[in-house]
Motif scaffolding. Sequence first.
Motif, PDB file in Angstrom:
ATOM      1  N   ALA A   1       0.828  -1.209   0.000  1.00 22.32           N
ATOM      2  CA  ALA A   1       0.000   0.000   0.000  1.00 22.32           C
ATOM      3  C   ALA A   1       0.860   1.256   0.000  1.00 22.32           C
ATOM      4  O   ALA A   1       0.627   2.192  -0.781  1.00 22.32           O
TER       5      ALA A   1
ATOM      6  N   THR B   1      -3.081   5.718   1.311  1.00 18.87           N
ATOM      7  CA  THR B   1      -2.345   4.447   1.370  1.00 18.87           C
ATOM      8  C   THR B   1      -1.383   4.414   2.565  1.00 18.87           C
ATOM      9  O   THR B   1      -1.119   3.345   3.114  1.00 18.87           O
TER      10      THR B   1
ATOM     11  N   VAL C   1      -5.929  -1.637  -3.747  1.00 17.46           N
ATOM     12  CA  VAL C   1      -4.661  -1.002  -4.121  1.00 17.46           C
ATOM     13  C   VAL C   1      -4.082  -1.656  -5.373  1.00 17.46           C
ATOM     14  O   VAL C   1      -3.626  -0.971  -6.293  1.00 17.46           O
TER      15      VAL C   1
END
Length: 449
Positions: free
Chosen positions: A15, A41, A215
């Motif tokens: 991430a 993220t 993601v």
Amino acid sequence: MQLVIILMICVGILAFLTGCMISFGAAREKRAEAAMFGLATTAGFLWTISIGAFLSLGPDQMQLAETCVYGIYISGLFVILLQAIYSGWGRKYNAVLSVIFLLGVVVLTALLIYDPSILYSDILLSSSGNKVEIVVGWYYITYAILGMLMMGTFVFNRWYNKKHGRTVAIKKMNEVTMWGLLVCGVLAGIFDFILPVTGEYGLIWIGPLGFSVAVIGYFYVTLKYRLFSLDSNWLKVLSYIVLVLTGAIVYMVLFFLIFTALFKIPNPSVEVIALNFIMIVIALLLMPVMLEATAFIRSLIYTQEINIAYVVKKLDQLEASRVNLNELSGFLADHLHFQDVGLFVNGKMYGTKTLGISAEELGELMKMGTEMDGTWLKTNAQTREMYERMELSGVAELASERGKRFGLMLVGKPTSKRSYSRSDLIQIEMIINLVAVVIDSDKRPKAKR
């Protein structure tokens, strides 16, 4: 539980690196918007690492456990908040909603830090599994409502962006991220919010796993449609790392499912995990050898198929090195499925030893007309009789980039009884042209680097 902890570390790093790539690879006018995704993220990284750390704590690490609980519930809110802000970037209504959501998140965060008892009554750390005794009160309900409102805003923004997107790339990016984070929201709602209330806290790692799906989906779409730049070498390196981490995550999930479902072992030992990773490394190191062996075996068994991708790859490698024409002839005979292949270059014959053509016969071939059928020399009654006597299927011209003939490629009878189709012949002609390029470039002096 060791495998789950390693999985959480991989998901967190995945991430974070994806956020870095999107932020630094975005166009200048999109930098602020991309930075918001990078912050989301980063929050996802903290959320994931907090969960992995909490599940790994021992009974005597209570103070660290409290910090992890803050990380789990505060970072989780910020993940949804920042995604909601990012998804509707530039719209007035979203700016108003973002301010309201931000105030709500800040208030809930401050209240939790001031009085943790509004969220949980106790933290239990034991060898059988760590868990938090959740208090289902006004705070938990408010937390859930705010999370659902922010998730709803995110989904609406992505749907709106998809519907009004000007390009296929924009539409696809919004569709993938919408469904990806929706999957994450559903998984997190079930395993990180509802089940902990019932006392089942050992599966909270599934929420971040859902986040990794979102993601990875976003990374794939931006990479496929070139929505960010990979001009920098370090961004290319990060992309490879993300791909490797994605493969590692998929492997570990499958590994966990196999051990829990097939062998009834919920927590594989460190030795078993280490042994599996060592075997993967060995398999990766042996991959080039395995690919070569597979291609060789396929050429022996599937004599009616031409693995053009493999042949072109090998010829491309040969172009950068010195060419052994005898070895090249043998390679072509094996993979084009002819009994013999000969290369007549610079007045000399190279090829398999079974292709026994005398000097007189070579002279006859060189006197053949220049009429061509593609890359093949055209045949007539006389040349067909010559082919039969020499056990040849055809003779192809090897020409330089300027179109000047510098040699011939002689092919024997096919190893398969099936006649070559039109598509097979087109593939063979492509390979012959590439062979001519390889040999012609080998004849020229190499440029100094």
